[in-house]
Write an enzyme that holds these catalytic residues in place. Structure first.
Site, PDB file in Angstrom:
ATOM      1  N   LYS A 164       0.830  -1.214   0.000  1.00 49.01           N
ATOM      2  CA  LYS A 164       0.000   0.000   0.000  1.00 49.01           C
ATOM      3  C   LYS A 164       0.861   1.261   0.000  1.00 49.01           C
ATOM      4  O   LYS A 164       0.619   2.195  -0.776  1.00 49.01           O
ATOM      5  CB  LYS A 164      -0.944  -0.015   1.217  1.00 49.01           C
ATOM      6  CG  LYS A 164      -1.963  -1.148   1.182  1.00 49.01           C
ATOM      7  CD  LYS A 164      -2.950  -1.063   2.310  1.00 49.01           C
ATOM      8  CE  LYS A 164      -2.320  -1.319   3.658  1.00 49.01           C
ATOM      9  NZ  LYS A 164      -1.812  -2.719   3.785  1.00 49.01           N
ATOM     10  N   THR A 165       1.867   1.305   0.849  1.00 47.56           N
ATOM     11  CA  THR A 165       2.749   2.474   0.897  1.00 47.56           C
ATOM     12  C   THR A 165       3.534   2.621  -0.404  1.00 47.56           C
ATOM     13  O   THR A 165       3.701   3.726  -0.931  1.00 47.56           O
ATOM     14  CB  THR A 165       3.720   2.359   2.087  1.00 47.56           C
ATOM     15  OG1 THR A 165       2.970   2.262   3.302  1.00 47.56           O
ATOM     16  CG2 THR A 165       4.630   3.576   2.159  1.00 47.56           C
ATOM     17  N   ASP A 172      -1.291   6.905   6.142  1.00 41.88           N
ATOM     18  CA  ASP A 172      -1.290   5.475   6.456  1.00 41.88           C
ATOM     19  C   ASP A 172      -2.190   5.221   7.660  1.00 41.88           C
ATOM     20  O   ASP A 172      -2.327   6.075   8.539  1.00 41.88           O
ATOM     21  CB  ASP A 172       0.143   5.020   6.743  1.00 41.88           C
ATOM     22  CG  ASP A 172       0.281   3.512   6.696  1.00 41.88           C
ATOM     23  OD1 ASP A 172      -0.648   2.837   6.213  1.00 41.88           O
ATOM     24  OD2 ASP A 172       1.333   3.002   7.142  1.00 41.88           O
ATOM     25  N   THR A 189      -5.708  -1.113   6.941  1.00 43.08           N
ATOM     26  CA  THR A 189      -5.791  -2.561   7.096  1.00 43.08           C
ATOM     27  C   THR A 189      -7.151  -2.971   7.638  1.00 43.08           C
ATOM     28  O   THR A 189      -7.448  -4.157   7.731  1.00 43.08           O
ATOM     29  CB  THR A 189      -4.699  -3.059   8.063  1.00 43.08           C
ATOM     30  OG1 THR A 189      -4.818  -2.346   9.306  1.00 43.08           O
ATOM     31  CG2 THR A 189      -3.317  -2.815   7.488  1.00 43.08           C
ATOM     32  N   ARG A 248       6.414  -8.404   1.963  1.00 42.47           N
ATOM     33  CA  ARG A 248       7.244  -7.921   3.075  1.00 42.47           C
ATOM     34  C   ARG A 248       7.862  -9.077   3.836  1.00 42.47           C
ATOM     35  O   ARG A 248       9.048  -9.053   4.204  1.00 42.47           O
ATOM     36  CB  ARG A 248       6.400  -7.052   4.014  1.00 42.47           C
ATOM     37  CG  ARG A 248       7.196  -6.489   5.193  1.00 42.47           C
ATOM     38  CD  ARG A 248       6.292  -5.716   6.127  1.00 42.47           C
ATOM     39  NE  ARG A 248       5.749  -4.535   5.453  1.00 42.47           N
ATOM     40  CZ  ARG A 248       4.709  -3.840   5.906  1.00 42.47           C
ATOM     41  NH1 ARG A 248       4.098  -4.221   7.016  1.00 42.47           N
ATOM     42  NH2 ARG A 248       4.286  -2.778   5.252  1.00 42.47           N
TER      43      ARG A 248
END
Length: 347
Positions: free
Chosen positions: A69-70, A114, A163, A222
């Site tokens: 997302k980032t 975020d 999230t 990740r």
């Protein structure tokens, strides 16, 4: 050696690690692996905005942690040729915090927030007007003498990441022009991510070894990159290279099994299987048994266990599946006295 010498010797290594983290992030949609549907939708949105000479619509990225997302927010700014301002929901706890950020934006800037669902409610309400009309109202004074002063904002694109999209108020969610739901990655996609990361790490690793890491990465880039770095460390320290045997040994050392279960996952399943004979067991009871917060179990552990078919959520509590008994090499035995959820702990 003095304490100062210790600090100086560590800094270059820390800087190198930070530089590597930044280099791992793709710089464009063409470099971004996975999320093919979202990439196509995002490409169309950005191209349309560019052709019309306007700022892109506000964008919301929703999905589990670690899916990009980032990174996608950074790509939005890069592909739009716009500056990027980054913040987070927990950092915006007052309307004044948000007003300070919004009033300092330059025309066309991309504002990334975020965990946007964790903003203060007063800031959310201010954001409604800012997203629609590029304007905010600032209250001056208190009591009967208080007045509202409108402040025009430069046109901007808000990119939110969450999230927990269900925690976003409907009025805020509806103001995003495009909502992208990011999905977990297939093992083949994670292999592509790992090939690129291994090249940047200058790590000579066999393709079967990358496939093994991808299969234990819970569908999350990740986690895949983190496990690859641990395999690299193991290869450097032992001098055994980065073959399939080294991968298995390194991941066993770090308590990651063939399904990707870690220590906490196994602790949860051990409680359900052994102490409660497969369930049902309530969330709070489960959290207390493993020494973790209920929110951690619900948001971090359970989604993966449910997704791979080891755990089922029922109205009475959590229940282990037949696959769970098989994976842990156990046989369901006669239920003990604690195999029912405690009163008030069924969810």
């Amino acid at each position: 050696m003095t304490p100062a010498d210790d600090i100086i010797s560590v800094e270059p290594e820390s800087d190198a690690e930070l530089a590597f983290e930044g280099a791992l992030r793709p710089q464009s949609l063409a470099e971004f692996v996975g999320q093919q549907k979202v990439r196509g939708q995002l490409q169309l949105l950005l191209q349309a905005a560019s052709m019309q000479g306007r700022t892109a619509d506000h964008i919301l990225f929703a999905g589990p942690p670690g899916l990009g997302k980032t990174t996608l927010a950074m790509i939005v700014a890069h592909e739009s040729g716009r500056p990027l301002r980054m913040s987070s929901g927990p950092a915006i706890q007052h309307a004044g915090d948000l007003a300070a950020v919004l009033s300092s934006l330059v025309p066309g800037e991309v504002l990334f927030i975020d965990e946007i669902h964790r903003m203060a409610r007063s800031a959310e309400e201010m954001l409604y007007l800012a997203m629609e009309d590029f304007r905010i109202d600032i209250m001056v004074g208190k009591g009967a003498g208080a007045t509202s002063i409108p402040l025009d904002l430069a046109p901007f694109t808000l990119v939110g990441a969450t999230t927990r999209s269900g925690m976003l108020p409907n009025p805020l969610r509806d103001r995003f022009g495009f909502t992208a739901h990011l999905e977990f990655y297939e093992s083949s996609e994670l292999e592509q991510v790992l090939v690129r990361a291994a090249h940047m790490l200058q790590l000579d690793i066999e393709r079967p070894a990358l496939a093994e890491i991808a299969g234990r990465s819970r569908g999350t880039p990740r986690i895949a990159n983190r496990l690859l770095r641990r395999v690299r460390d193991y290869a450097i320290v032992t001098g055994k290279g980065a073959g399939i045997d080294a991968v298995n040994a390194a991941l066993e050392l770090y308590d990651v099994d063939e399904l990707g279960l870690d220590r906490l996952d196994r602790a949860v399943m051990n409680i359900v299987l052994n102490r409660f004979d497969g369930g049902p067991v309530g969330l709070n009871t489960l959290a207390v048994s493993v020494g973790e917060e209920a929110e951690t179990i619900e948001a971090v552990v359970e989604p993966f266990l449910v997704r791979i078919g080891l755990l089922i959520r029922t109205p009475r509590g959590r229940v282990a599946t037949r696959e769970a008994w098989k994976h842990f090499g156990l046989t369901k035995h006669e239920a003990g006295t604690h195999n029912q959820p405690l009163f008030g702990d069924e969810l």
